[in-house]
Motif scaffolding. Structure first.
Motif, PDB file in Angstrom:
ATOM      1  N   LEU A  55       0.833  -1.211   0.000  1.00 23.47           N
ATOM      2  CA  LEU A  55       0.000   0.000   0.000  1.00 23.47           C
ATOM      3  C   LEU A  55       0.865   1.258   0.000  1.00 23.47           C
ATOM      4  CD1 LEU A  55      -2.969  -0.934   2.354  1.00 23.47           C
ATOM      5  CD2 LEU A  55      -2.958  -0.657  -0.130  1.00 23.47           C
ATOM      6  N   LEU A  56       1.941   1.223   0.801  1.00 16.91           N
ATOM      7  CA  LEU A  56       2.827   2.387   0.842  1.00 16.91           C
ATOM      8  C   LEU A  56       3.482   2.599  -0.526  1.00 16.91           C
ATOM      9  CD1 LEU A  56       4.101   4.633   2.523  1.00 16.91           C
ATOM     10  CD2 LEU A  56       5.972   3.067   3.081  1.00 16.91           C
ATOM     11  N   GLY A  57       3.901   1.498  -1.137  1.00 14.50           N
ATOM     12  CA  GLY A  57       4.507   1.604  -2.469  1.00 14.50           C
ATOM     13  C   GLY A  57       3.529   2.216  -3.466  1.00 14.50           C
ATOM     14  N   LEU A  58       2.269   1.749  -3.416  1.00 14.48           N
ATOM     15  CA  LEU A  58       1.234   2.294  -4.298  1.00 14.48           C
ATOM     16  C   LEU A  58       1.008   3.775  -4.022  1.00 14.48           C
ATOM     17  CD1 LEU A  58      -1.491  -0.503  -4.275  1.00 14.48           C
ATOM     18  CD2 LEU A  58      -0.520   0.545  -6.305  1.00 14.48           C
ATOM     19  N   TYR A  59       0.936   4.084  -2.732  1.00 17.05           N
ATOM     20  CA  TYR A  59       0.699   5.480  -2.360  1.00 17.05           C
ATOM     21  C   TYR A  59       1.826   6.372  -2.884  1.00 17.05           C
ATOM     22  CZ  TYR A  59      -0.015   9.637   0.447  1.00 17.05           C
ATOM     23  OH  TYR A  59      -0.202  10.928   0.832  1.00 17.05           O
ATOM     24  N   LEU A  60       3.063   5.926  -2.681  1.00 11.28           N
ATOM     25  CA  LEU A  60       4.199   6.740  -3.129  1.00 11.28           C
ATOM     26  C   LEU A  60       4.235   6.835  -4.653  1.00 11.28           C
ATOM     27  CD1 LEU A  60       6.934   5.557  -0.629  1.00 11.28           C
ATOM     28  CD2 LEU A  60       5.669   7.719  -0.645  1.00 11.28           C
ATOM     29  N   TYR A  61       3.730   5.779  -5.323  1.00 10.65           N
ATOM     30  CA  TYR A  61       3.649   5.844  -6.778  1.00 10.65           C
ATOM     31  C   TYR A  61       2.685   6.954  -7.199  1.00 10.65           C
ATOM     32  CZ  TYR A  61       1.664   4.861 -11.299  1.00 10.65           C
ATOM     33  OH  TYR A  61       1.171   5.005 -12.561  1.00 10.65           O
ATOM     34  N   PRO A  97       4.680  10.714  -6.101  1.00 13.46           N
ATOM     35  CA  PRO A  97       6.121  10.452  -6.239  1.00 13.46           C
ATOM     36  C   PRO A  97       6.996  11.507  -5.555  1.00 13.46           C
ATOM     37  CG  PRO A  97       5.106  11.062  -8.340  1.00 13.46           C
ATOM     38  CD  PRO A  97       4.000  10.888  -7.373  1.00 13.46           C
ATOM     39  N   LYS A  98       6.420  12.692  -5.317  1.00 15.43           N
ATOM     40  CA  LYS A  98       7.222  13.723  -4.654  1.00 15.43           C
ATOM     41  C   LYS A  98       7.608  13.289  -3.247  1.00 15.43           C
ATOM     42  CE  LYS A  98       6.404  18.017  -7.019  1.00 15.43           C
ATOM     43  NZ  LYS A  98       5.038  18.018  -7.626  1.00 15.43           N
ATOM     44  N   LEU A  99       6.739  12.498  -2.629  1.00 19.39           N
ATOM     45  CA  LEU A  99       7.006  12.070  -1.257  1.00 19.39           C
ATOM     46  C   LEU A  99       7.999  10.915  -1.192  1.00 19.39           C
ATOM     47  CD1 LEU A  99       3.418  12.117   0.310  1.00 19.39           C
ATOM     48  CD2 LEU A  99       5.206  13.857   0.448  1.00 19.39           C
ATOM     49  N   ALA A 100       8.208  10.258  -2.315  1.00 20.25           N
ATOM     50  CA  ALA A 100       8.988   9.018  -2.292  1.00 20.25           C
ATOM     51  C   ALA A 100      10.387   9.180  -1.693  1.00 20.25           C
ATOM     52  CB  ALA A 100       9.055   8.422  -3.693  1.00 20.25           C
ATOM     53  N   PRO A 101      11.172  10.175  -2.128  1.00 14.38           N
ATOM     54  CA  PRO A 101      12.530  10.269  -1.571  1.00 14.38           C
ATOM     55  C   PRO A 101      12.529  10.428  -0.049  1.00 14.38           C
ATOM     56  CG  PRO A 101      12.252  11.772  -3.436  1.00 14.38           C
ATOM     57  CD  PRO A 101      10.902  11.220  -3.117  1.00 14.38           C
ATOM     58  N   ILE A 102      11.613  11.265   0.459  1.00 18.56           N
ATOM     59  CA  ILE A 102      11.548  11.457   1.914  1.00 18.56           C
ATOM     60  C   ILE A 102      11.204  10.146   2.598  1.00 18.56           C
ATOM     61  CG2 ILE A 102      10.465  12.807   3.757  1.00 18.56           C
ATOM     62  CD1 ILE A 102       9.467  14.703   1.457  1.00 18.56           C
ATOM     63  N   ALA A 103      10.153   9.502   2.116  1.00 18.38           N
ATOM     64  CA  ALA A 103       9.699   8.267   2.747  1.00 18.38           C
ATOM     65  C   ALA A 103      10.803   7.220   2.759  1.00 18.38           C
ATOM     66  CB  ALA A 103       8.477   7.743   2.000  1.00 18.38           C
TER      67      ALA A 103
END
Ligand SMILES: Nc1ncnc2c1ncn2[C@@H]1O[C@H](COP(=O)(O)OP(=O)(O)OP(=O)(O)O)[C@@H](O)[C@H]1O
Ligand SMILES: [Mg+2]
Lengths: 209, 368
Positions: free
Chosen positions: A36-42, A45-51
């Motif tokens: 779910l987190l992977g889907l959410y970050l997809y 995508p701006k949040l992905a590096p932080i997460a």
């Protein structure tokens, strides 16, 4: 070395079931949360590096330290053990899910859009299936992590196969330590083997050719 | 199961002043083009001339910077983009079958999304496999278990699944080897007849264009240079570039050995002995023909076509003196003569009697 004696005196059958139960719960939670987190970050995508940076930092905290840190919040036993497993396992699963979804070949996406799939349908029918082999590889890493953490849980009264190892250490009983240790190792190998088979199947079935 | 299509049939697809820029570069430059319902229009031109870009404005994969596209008179911006694309079949050179789906799932994907039942999908998929000449038991195969030509057929079947009235094809046979390409072209001609739908077909192979196309639109540097039927392009190329592209001289090299009689068509259907205009009109309408060869006691009197006939007072006025050849004339010189006189037909006469007709259009098609 008396395997039978260790098995019966330490109640290893019972302990194994406890162990697998914790393992199962922890892994299932990790998969659900990680995917779910992977889907959410997809989708964001701006949040992905932080997460992923945060998860990477968590990943570097030693297991024992993490268990200790969780004690005040979750107490002793299963809960902090499962929580720690999940915290470690989210990263590989979420990262592979995210990478899998974003790295699907552009041409498949274009065709899907061109023949009239909505964004949601592209995600569910094309991106996600094609990401499955990579997600499975992430889950396989999580299997190894989870097995390790659940075993360490024996130190904080979580039960499972960590408990007899703990007993063995207290009693300076080499036999208990070795027999249980080998058994944990064998279980880990079997589970990893199963995960590998599933991964291979998914790669054959959904792999990009 | 009936699917809701945005349009059941195509009257026209109209591109008005369509322009697409990438930075300073203009990929498509104020193109005006009307595609007529039921025709197969070829888009041809050198690599980078903007064919793909233009094609993709029709299903809104590309939104033009200027200009608009109308289908049956309605601006396609009014339509929901997913519905629009489901109403338009799309086939590309790279095929783009989904590797994780079987042949059946690839072909049936849109049917499933449209809520068809499993049996309906099964039935339709088999129908489509039959249409593209693949065995039914291919349903369980994955794309990587198919040859390139088989994959392309599945791609075509997928595009036809929802029975879209409009089909966009971007060099569908471009990646196939020449023999296979010929074979698929032949089959495609057959399928095209069966389906009778409107098709826009991109190629840069002029032979393919002549073979498959009704009309041909020629592009260069993002601009539309000329649109027309094959004989128009050959007989009246807009410029050097078109002339080179349709390359009449080269195509007609083996013409030296051919005689008029080799490529003339039977005259029987067009020949008539009448006196009055209305009589002739009725006769032509009954036979559904555009022109007629008028004889008197078996000897050639003249030719006429529907348009001139309708414009004139009587038969005499409508009659034209045709170019006349004899069966043994060289085809090359006959065609050259037709080109010079801008004639689309010539009558082949033997001992005063018409024995055949030379149609520029037909001749070209046969030669290619
Ligand atoms: N996304 C893009 N960004 C920048 N330039 C582009 C883009 N897409 C196309 N072009 C340019 O626009 C021009 C027309 O491209 P297009 O793909 O329509 O050509 P084409 O006629 O289909 O060529 P080919 O026969 O090689 O397929 C080319 O010069 C191409 O480089
Ligand atoms: Mg192109």
């Amino acid at each position: 070395m008396d395997i039978r004696w260790v098995w019966e005196s330490q109640n290893l059958a019972q302990r194994t079931l406890e162990h697998l139960r914790m393992f199962g719960i922890a892994l299932a939670l990790s998969v659900v949360i990680g995917v779910l987190l992977g889907l959410y970050l997809y989708r964001r995508p701006k949040l992905a590096p932080i997460a992923f940076n945060v998860l990477n930092i968590l990943e570097t905290v030693p297991t024992l330290a993490l268990l200790v840190l969780l004690l005040p919040v979750l107490g002793l036993g299963e809960k902090p053990t499962i929580a720690a497993s999940v915290i470690y396992s989210i990263l590989p699963i979420a990262r592979n899910t995210y990478t899998g979804l974003t790295s699907v070949e552009r041409s498949y996406i274009e065709v899907a859009e061109a023949i009239g799939l909505s964004e949601r349908e592209v995600l569910l029918k094309v991106r996600f299936p094609l990401a499955l082999p990579l997600i499975a590889a992430g889950v396989r890493i999580a299997v190894v992590f989870t097995m390790g953490v659940v075993t360490l849980g024996g130190l904080i009264a979580a039960g499972g196969l960590g408990a007899p190892i703990q007993t063995g250490i207290h009693l300076y009983d080499r036999d208990i330590i070795i027999v249980t240790g080998l058994w944990v190792g064998a279980l880990a190998l079997i589970l990893d083997g199963v995960a590998a088979l599933i991964e291979r199947y998914l790669r054959d079935r959904y792999g990009r050719r | 199961m009936v699917i809701e299509m945005l349009f059941r049939r195509i009257e026209t697809v109209e591109l008005r002043d369509v322009t697409k820029r990438y930075g300073d570069f203009t990929a498509v430059d104020h193109v005006n083009l009307e595609i007529i319902g039921g025709e197969l229009l070829i888009l041809i031109g050198p690599s980078g001339s903007g064919k793909t870009t233009l094609l993709r404005t029709i299903n809104r994969l590309i939104e033009p910077d200027e200009g608009e596209v109308f289908i049956n008179g309605r601006n396609i911006k009014e339509f929901d983009v997913v519905k629009l694309r489901r109403s338009i079949g799309y086939v590309i050179q790279q095929i783009g079958l989904f590797p994780h789906m079987t042949v059946k799932d690839n072909i049936g994907l849109l049917l499933k999304l449209e809520g068809w039942s499993e049996e309906e999908i099964d039935k339709r998929v088999k129908e489509l496999l039959h249409l593209v000449a693949l065995p039914e038991d291919f349903v369980t195969r994955y794309p990587h278990q198919l040859s390139g030509g088989q994959q392309q057929r599945v791609g075509l079947a997928r595009a036809l699944a929802l029975n879209p009235p409009l089909l966009l094809m971007d060099e569908p046979f471009g990646a196939l080897d020449p023999i296979l390409r010929k074979q698929l072209q032949e089959e495609f001609l057959r399928i095209k007849e069966v389906l009778g739908r409107t098709i826009v077909f991109v190629t840069h192979d002029i032979e393919e264009a002549f073979k498959l196309g009704d009309r041909i639109a020629i592009m260069r540097d993002g601009r539309l240079v000329q649109v027309g039927y094959p004989d128009e392009l050959v007989l009246n190329p807009a410029d050097e570039f078109v002339a080179k592209l349709v390359n009449v001289d080269k195509k007609f090299k083996h013409l030296d050995t051919l005689k008029v009689k080799d490529l003339m068509v039977d005259v029987e259907k067009y020949i008539v002995e009448v006196q009055r205009k209305d009589e002739l009109l009725q006769w032509m309408r009954d036979k559904n023909i555009e022109f007629a060869v008028i004889v008197e006691k078996g000897a050639l009197k003249g030719v006429t076509d529907l348009k001139s006939l309708l414009k004139s007072q009587d038969l005499e006025e409508a009659l034209m003196e045709p170019l006349v050849f004899s069966p043994g004339d060289s085809l090359a010189s006959a065609l050259a003569e037709m080109k010079r006189r801008n004639a689309f037909l010539g009558v082949v006469v033997e001992r005063e009697k018409p024995v055949g007709i030379l149609l520029a259009n037909e001749v070209l098609l046969k030669l290619l």
